[in-house]
Motif scaffolding. Structure first.
Motif, mmCIF file in Angstrom:
data_model
loop_
_atom_site.group_PDB
_atom_site.id
_atom_site.type_symbol
_atom_site.label_atom_id
_atom_site.label_comp_id
_atom_site.label_asym_id
_atom_site.label_seq_id
_atom_site.Cartn_x
_atom_site.Cartn_y
_atom_site.Cartn_z
ATOM 1 N N ALA A 231 0.816 -1.214 0.000
ATOM 2 C CA ALA A 231 0.000 0.000 0.000
ATOM 3 C C ALA A 231 0.858 1.278 0.000
ATOM 4 C CB ALA A 231 -0.926 0.007 1.218
ATOM 5 N N THR A 232 2.199 1.196 0.300
ATOM 6 C CA THR A 232 3.101 2.361 0.374
ATOM 7 C C THR A 232 4.099 2.288 -0.772
ATOM 8 O OG1 THR A 232 2.882 2.340 2.782
ATOM 9 C CG2 THR A 232 4.696 3.640 1.843
ATOM 10 N N ASP A 233 4.254 3.422 -1.515
ATOM 11 C CA ASP A 233 5.178 3.436 -2.654
ATOM 12 C C ASP A 233 6.632 3.647 -2.220
ATOM 13 O OD1 ASP A 233 3.110 3.034 -4.421
ATOM 14 O OD2 ASP A 233 2.736 5.188 -4.673
ATOM 15 N N LEU A 234 6.872 4.518 -1.184
ATOM 16 C CA LEU A 234 8.246 4.871 -0.777
ATOM 17 C C LEU A 234 8.431 4.643 0.711
ATOM 18 C CD1 LEU A 234 8.564 8.265 -2.692
ATOM 19 C CD2 LEU A 234 9.397 6.025 -3.441
ATOM 20 N N THR A 235 9.680 4.336 1.047
ATOM 21 C CA THR A 235 10.034 4.244 2.451
ATOM 22 C C THR A 235 10.287 5.664 2.989
ATOM 23 O OG1 THR A 235 12.395 4.071 1.972
ATOM 24 C CG2 THR A 235 11.114 2.009 2.016
ATOM 25 N N PRO A 236 10.334 5.872 4.292
ATOM 26 C CA PRO A 236 10.633 7.228 4.824
ATOM 27 C C PRO A 236 11.958 7.799 4.294
ATOM 28 C CG PRO A 236 9.731 5.830 6.534
ATOM 29 C CD PRO A 236 9.946 4.957 5.357
ATOM 30 N N GLU A 237 12.984 6.973 4.229
ATOM 31 C CA GLU A 237 14.278 7.434 3.722
ATOM 32 C C GLU A 237 14.160 7.861 2.264
ATOM 33 O OE1 GLU A 237 18.177 8.542 3.586
ATOM 34 O OE2 GLU A 237 17.001 7.986 5.350
ATOM 35 N N GLU A 238 13.423 7.030 1.471
ATOM 36 C CA GLU A 238 13.256 7.382 0.062
ATOM 37 C C GLU A 238 12.413 8.648 -0.088
ATOM 38 O OE1 GLU A 238 13.442 2.925 -1.960
ATOM 39 O OE2 GLU A 238 11.521 3.802 -1.365
ATOM 40 N N THR A 239 11.495 8.855 0.823
ATOM 41 C CA THR A 239 10.694 10.088 0.780
ATOM 42 C C THR A 239 11.579 11.311 1.006
ATOM 43 O OG1 THR A 239 8.763 8.875 1.592
ATOM 44 C CG2 THR A 239 8.709 11.274 1.793
ATOM 45 N N ARG A 240 12.536 11.200 1.982
ATOM 46 C CA ARG A 240 13.465 12.318 2.245
ATOM 47 C C ARG A 240 14.370 12.562 1.038
ATOM 48 N NH1 ARG A 240 13.434 9.860 7.386
ATOM 49 N NH2 ARG A 240 15.330 8.672 6.896
ATOM 50 N N GLN A 241 14.875 11.490 0.442
ATOM 51 C CA GLN A 241 15.719 11.647 -0.743
ATOM 52 C C GLN A 241 14.943 12.313 -1.881
ATOM 53 O OE1 GLN A 241 17.385 7.879 -1.795
ATOM 54 N NE2 GLN A 241 18.522 7.631 0.132
ATOM 55 N N ALA A 318 13.190 3.890 -7.318
ATOM 56 C CA ALA A 318 12.230 3.660 -6.237
ATOM 57 C C ALA A 318 11.266 2.523 -6.597
ATOM 58 C CB ALA A 318 11.446 4.940 -5.943
ATOM 59 N N GLY A 319 10.792 2.450 -7.881
ATOM 60 C CA GLY A 319 9.911 1.364 -8.301
ATOM 61 C C GLY A 319 10.593 0.011 -8.199
ATOM 62 N N VAL A 320 11.852 -0.046 -8.651
ATOM 63 C CA VAL A 320 12.603 -1.316 -8.568
ATOM 64 C C VAL A 320 12.823 -1.705 -7.118
ATOM 65 C CG1 VAL A 320 14.796 -2.419 -9.106
ATOM 66 C CG2 VAL A 320 13.699 -0.936 -10.790
ATOM 67 N N SER A 321 13.105 -0.713 -6.313
ATOM 68 C CA SER A 321 13.345 -0.992 -4.889
ATOM 69 C C SER A 321 12.067 -1.521 -4.211
ATOM 70 C CB SER A 321 13.812 0.281 -4.192
ATOM 71 O OG SER A 321 13.979 0.065 -2.807
ATOM 72 N N LYS A 322 10.893 -0.935 -4.586
ATOM 73 C CA LYS A 322 9.640 -1.402 -3.988
ATOM 74 C C LYS A 322 9.355 -2.849 -4.382
ATOM 75 C CE LYS A 322 4.677 -0.598 -3.838
ATOM 76 N NZ LYS A 322 3.539 0.236 -4.279
ATOM 77 N N GLU A 323 9.536 -3.163 -5.657
ATOM 78 C CA GLU A 323 9.290 -4.531 -6.102
ATOM 79 C C GLU A 323 10.214 -5.514 -5.401
ATOM 80 O OE1 GLU A 323 7.311 -7.497 -7.784
ATOM 81 O OE2 GLU A 323 6.779 -5.359 -7.902
ATOM 82 N N LYS A 324 11.458 -5.084 -5.170
ATOM 83 C CA LYS A 324 12.424 -5.947 -4.463
ATOM 84 C C LYS A 324 11.975 -6.173 -3.028
ATOM 85 C CE LYS A 324 17.361 -6.404 -3.494
ATOM 86 N NZ LYS A 324 18.700 -5.772 -3.643
ATOM 87 N N ARG A 325 11.517 -5.075 -2.394
ATOM 88 C CA ARG A 325 11.033 -5.226 -1.018
ATOM 89 C C ARG A 325 9.816 -6.145 -0.961
ATOM 90 N NH1 ARG A 325 11.484 0.275 -1.121
ATOM 91 N NH2 ARG A 325 9.219 0.491 -1.025
#
Length: 587
Positions: A231-241, A318-325
């Motif tokens: 349900a979340t696209d970005l992590t907090p760290e990715e949001t700051r970046q 960020a999309g690749v990172s989400k799919e990996k997570r």
């Protein structure tokens, strides 16, 4: 004394005279014994209508006799079945009480399927459908489903109550049996529950149960994490970046704008005015140097492009990172599911190896068996109709001809005989004559006082055999070998019924017409027809005034009836009414 002597002499003289008149000489006796002079025996030729008939002797009775027997016990017990009210001769209508046994009714209903079992809740079949149809005819509406259901039970109760009886309910023994079966189910369920609790509380499986609980908790955690990550696209760290990259783009855009403004200002500096001729020209100023500003603009634009490229690259990463997570979280869920299944199998195996497991399996079977027995019993528990309380008759109204039992008698195979309201005569004919008979032939019924009534041939052969006679043969074991092979039963029905009630039981003769001439024809006695050497029939006609002289007349024969035969002369005029033909004598 003198008178006595005279009387004796007279008696002796009379006796002598009587003896003398009886005495004959041998010659006189021989003359008396001579045969008379032979002469012809003739019979007149008669013109009449011939009707060939077959005579049947029988007794006028009500038709279609049918023995009535009860299909089983009356009431809810198999105790001695005693007649408390005998069948009464007379008319029987549908729904009426035929008789009583042990104070319980035996009803008469119309139907072709015989009563053969107890009808109770759950019973299904053609006999139940027949009962429901009869109840509807009697006004106790019940759906015709073929199943003895709750509406049928209610209709039966209303029917019995209307006739002054109570429908058969379960007796005390049946109620006790039901209660015992229910207690058996309850006891089996309690024993099974106790064994299950003992198994669940066993220490040998507690560690495995705890392991299973932990595995299920881990599975819930992994599934929650996967759902949240999805349900979340970005992590907090990715949001700051992302915010930093957006700020860099905005800063680069500001720098480009400032550099472009500075360059524009430098290029638009004011030009000094042209001097007059009498004035001394001012010294020329050098042109403004914009190269530095142009370089700043170029560098600012490059920085903006780099910032934008970094922002776009971050979106892809960020999309690749989400799919990996998500993949890692899905893997964690699968591992947690495997852990739950492994723990369940381990716990199940431990329970199966427990001694209580076999006991629980047996307990389940005991519960199922107890419930099945109770279920089967409950199918027949409730308001029902014992097999002896209904007599299905093929046709109603009918007539009860005679009762076979009386009050106090034990109920046997046969309790009464019923007939239809129609009249009939049953008899038999020779098998050769039976071949001439056809259903629907007209007949004449003759009574002893000479009355004649029209009748019709209704049946021949087994179809004419009374049902009561068939039942008697079954009861006595009589078979086809006991029947007269040369005799065929026939059934005749009077065409009129007025006045026949008084003649029931009277012997009658019925003549069945099997053929007739179209009108009046010449007839002679059958004995008058002889066959000549050439095989042609002829008669010998007496010559009037010729003594014993006769003449031969060739004829064609026709219908034969009552000893006479129809004849037609081959030569017209060779034979006429009133001629006398020879039936016996020396010709």
């Amino acid at each position: 004394m003198l008178s006595g002597i005279v009387a004796g002499v007279v008696v002796i003289a009379g006796a002598g005279w009587a003896v003398g008149t009886r005495l004959r000489s041998p010659a006189d006796e021989a003359a008396l014994r001579q045969p008379p002079k032979p002469s012809l025996i003739t019979s007149p030729v008669v013109r009449q209508k011939l009707t060939s008939t077959i005579a049947v002797s029988g007794t006028l009775a009500y038709g279609s006799p049918l023995p009535v027997s009860l299909a089983g016990v009356v009431g809810g017990t198999a105790e001695a079945q005693r007649v408390t009210r005998a069948p009464r001769p007379g008319k029987i209508v549908e729904g009426s009480v035929l008789m009583e046994v042990n104070g319980r009714p035996v009803f008469a209903l119309r139907g072709k399927v015989p009563m053969h079992r107890t009808m109770a809740p759950g019973t299904a079949g053609a006999d139940v459908r027949q009962l429901q149809t009869a109840l509807r005819r009697l006004g106790f509406g019940a759906p015709v489903t073929g199943v003895f259901d709750a509406p049928t039970t209610a209709a039966v109760q209303r029917w019995y109550a209307k006739r002054g009886y109570a429908a058969q309910e379960p007796d005390l023994a049946a109620k006790q049996t039901r209660e015992q079966l229910r207690q058996a189910v309850q006891t089996a369920e309690e024993a099974l529950l106790a064994d299950r609790r003992a198994l669940d509380a066993g220490r040998d499986v507690m560690p495995l149960k705890l392991k299973l609980d932990n595995a299920r908790e881990d599975l819930r955690t992994a599934e929650g994490a996967l759902e949240g990550a999805d349900a979340t696209d970005l992590t907090p760290e990715e949001t700051r970046q992302l915010e930093s990259l957006r700020q860099a783009v905005r800063t680069a855009e500001e720098e480009v704008l400032a550099a472009e403004q500075a360059l524009t200002a430098a290029r638009s500096a004011p030009v000094p005015p042209t001097p007059k001729p009498e004035q001394t020209p001012a010294p020329a100023k050098p042109e403004a140097d914009t190269r530095l500003l142009e370089m700043k603009v170029s560098n600012a634009r490059q920085n903006l492009e780099s910032a934008r490229a970094a922002l776009a690259a971050f979106g892809d990463e960020a999309g690749v990172s989400k799919e990996k997570r998500l993949e890692e979280l899905r893997k964690a869920v699968r591992l947690a599911q495997e852990a739950v299944v492994t723990a369940e199998q381990a716990l199940r195996q431990a329970r199966q190896n427990s001694p209580l497991r076999l006991k629980i399996a047996n307990g389940r079977r005991n519960v199922a068996s107890a419930k099945a027995i109770l279920g089967e019993y409950m199918k027949t528990y409730g308001i029902g109709i014992p097999p002896g309380e209904i007599a299905f008759l093929p046709t109603l109204p009918a007539r009860l001809d005679k009762a076979s039992v009386k009050p106090g008698d034990a109920v046997g195979d046969k309790v009464a005989t019923v007939t239809s309201s129609a009249f009939a005569v049953t008899g038999s004919v020779d098998s050769k004559e039976a071949k001439l008979l056809r259903k629907g032939m007209k007949a004449t019924m003759e009574t002893a006082d000479g009355a004649k009534l029209p009748a019709v041939l209704s049946a021949t052969g087994e179809a004419a055999r009374p049902a009561e006679e068939e039942e008697d043969e079954k009861g006595t074991g009589a078979g086809a070998s006991d029947k007269d092979p040369g005799s065929v039963p026939v059934l005749l029905t009077p065409a009129v019924t007025k006045g026949l009630r008084e003649l029931v039981g009277v012997s009658v003769t019925v003549r069945i017409s099997v053929g007739a001439t179209g009108g009046a024809v010449l007839t002679v006695p059958v004995a008058a027809v002889v066959t000549s050497a050439d095989g042609r029939p002829r008669v010998q006609v007496e010559v009037p005034g010729g003594g014993d002289k006769v003449r031969d007349v060739e004829v064609r024969t026709g219908l034969t009836a009552d000893g006479d035969v129809e004849v037609t002369p081959v030569k017209p005029g060779g034979l006429k009414e009133g001629d006398r033909v020879v039936v016996s004598g020396d010709s």
